[in-house]
Design an enzyme around this catalytic site. Structure first.
Site, PDB file in Angstrom:
ATOM      1  CD  GLU A  52      -1.262  -2.322   2.142  1.00 39.45           C
ATOM      2  OE1 GLU A  52      -1.865  -3.091   2.963  1.00 39.45           O
ATOM      3  OE2 GLU A  52      -0.135  -2.662   2.088  1.00 39.45           O
ATOM      4  NE  ARG A 185      15.506 -27.087  -6.791  1.00 39.08           N
ATOM      5  CZ  ARG A 185      16.774 -27.533  -7.388  1.00 39.08           C
ATOM      6  NH1 ARG A 185      17.631 -26.861  -7.987  1.00 39.08           N
ATOM      7  NH2 ARG A 185      16.839 -28.960  -7.493  1.00 39.08           N
ATOM      8  CB  THR A 197      18.772 -37.459  -3.121  1.00 40.97           C
ATOM      9  OG1 THR A 197      17.537 -38.008  -3.117  1.00 40.97           O
ATOM     10  CG2 THR A 197      18.629 -36.232  -4.263  1.00 40.97           C
ATOM     11  CG  ASP A 201      20.170 -37.549  -7.855  1.00 39.34           C
ATOM     12  OD1 ASP A 201      20.686 -38.703  -8.587  1.00 39.34           O
ATOM     13  OD2 ASP A 201      19.169 -37.173  -7.832  1.00 39.34           O
ATOM     14  CG  LEU A 302       9.666 -37.976  -1.623  1.00 41.88           C
ATOM     15  CD1 LEU A 302       9.625 -38.596  -2.931  1.00 41.88           C
ATOM     16  CD2 LEU A 302       8.912 -36.507  -1.434  1.00 41.88           C
ATOM     17  CB  THR A 303       8.148 -43.032   2.435  1.00 45.54           C
ATOM     18  OG1 THR A 303       8.241 -43.578   1.086  1.00 45.54           O
ATOM     19  CG2 THR A 303       7.301 -43.863   3.535  1.00 45.54           C
TER      20      THR A 303
END
Length: 371
Positions: A52, A185, A197, A201, A302-303
């Site tokens: 604003e 990201r 990972t 990777d 992830l699990t």
């Protein structure tokens, strides 16, 4: 233009602050007078002028008495990094303030609207409310639950594989989908991956050539076993690397060497020989100002987030491929009956090149009350 159209424009403006305003909300504002847009603004960076205020400053030379301002979030009424926006709106004699959603911050919530109305300014609340809440879902969770917002990112085949049985995963999805992933990201303060990972990777976990700040990189390495020559330990972003280890491995010679190289080490309690993710999220928020994370780990990580119900959102990128015998994204967790399945809600579906991008939310999280 209708208030809906003006609010959509304010949301577009607010998105320009992504990657720069955390932990503050993303806010956009549009000023209208005599049926015409006379100025626009957005919150550009943490500690900087609010949307604003920027819109008013950019309207230099314009008499704003009787004007309307459309803003995605309730204007602040307290002193923080900057003075209250409400006082400036009253001073400039706006006739109307149109608000997307109320600020959940107890210092503001409803108080800004009340003060504006007490001063004789007309206030309308709830224009594109769901869209405005989605815009600031990270901020809302941090304010209401005092916890980081967690996004799981899954790039998979149509049959749910994130890698072959030999752990080959580059590349399942298209280049366009990967570019979209890099943009994700920019939405968060940190990226979480696991030891596997990091080792297989050797990623840099940067935003690549996109504008903005690179997020912090959180590596789960319970026993601090990763080699020290990985990119996250040696590149020029290593000061943004945080290695989460079991507390008993947080004071070793290797820890000292990594610390001397500029890498951060954080000791975390373990549960069943794994990092306690709830404790980790609390620590990185408290010690490293990580208010949101993107989980880019493999199946184990992830699990773990799924099993512990420590997630808010999943970004699926699904390639039109079948990978027989592949590693399933959530294959480290099994259930014995359908009643134990984990319900999710699809919010958005869109094609990206030949892939399908799905945004889904956790139906048991605070998001279910917003969307």
């Amino acid at each position: 233009m209708s208030y809906n159209e003006l609010m959509r424009r304010a949301i577009e403006l607010a998105q320009l602050g992504v990657n720069f305003v955390s932990p503050n909300p993303k806010v956009g504002a549009v000023i209208v007078k005599d049926g015409k847009i006379v100025s626009e603004g957005y919150h550009r960076y943490f500690g900087g002028p609010h949307a604003e205020v920027e819109a008013i400053n950019k309207a230099e030379g314009v008499d704003l008495e009787g004007a309307t301002i459309v803003t995605t979030l309730e204007p602040c009424v307290h002193y923080g990094k900057t003075p209250p926006c409400v006082d400036l709106l009253i001073q400039k004699k706006f006739a109307k303030v149109v608000i997307g959603t109320i600020d959940p911050n107890p210092l503001v919530s409803g108080k800004g609207v009340a003060k504006l109305r007490e001063s004789g300014i007309e206030v309308e609340v709830g224009i594109l409310e769901k869209e405005c809440k989605w815009l600031n879902r990270i901020f809302i969770k941090n304010i209401t639950e005092q916890k980081p917002y967690v996004i799981l990112k899954v790039a998979q085949s149509i049959n749910g594989a994130i890698a072959t049985s030999y752990l080959e995963s580059k590349w399942i999805t298209s280049e366009s989908a990967r570019r979209f992933g890099y943009l994700l990201r920019r939405e968060v303060d940190g990226i979480i991956i696991g030891k596997t990972t990091a080792l297989h990777d050797n990623p840099k976990l940067s935003i690549h050539n996109n504008e903005g700040k690179d997020p912090k990189r959180i590596i789960l390495d319970t026993k601090l076993s990763l080699p020290m020559n990985l990119n996250v330990f040696t590149d020029n972003l290593r000061s943004k690397t945080i290695v989460a280890v079991a507390e008993e491995f947080s004071l070793t010679r290797k820890t000292d060497n990594l610390t001397l190289a500029g890498v951060n080490i954080v000791g975390v309690p373990t549960s069943n020989n794994y990092i306690d993710l709830s404790e980790l999220l609390a620590k990185i928020k408290e010690e490293f100002d990580v208010y949101s994370v993107l989980v880019e780990g493999g199946a184990t990580v992830l699990t773990s987030f799924i099993r512990e119900n420590l997630w808010d959102e999943i970004q699926f990128f699904i390639a039109p491929k079948i990978i027989p015998g592949g590693l399933n994204a959530f294959g480290k967790h099994s259930i014995s009956s359908l009643s134990e399945s984990i319900p999710i809600k699809f919010l958005f579906l869109e094609p990206i090149e030949n892939d399908l991008h799905i945004t889904a939310i956790n139906t048991s999280s605070f998001l279910s009350t917003l969307m």
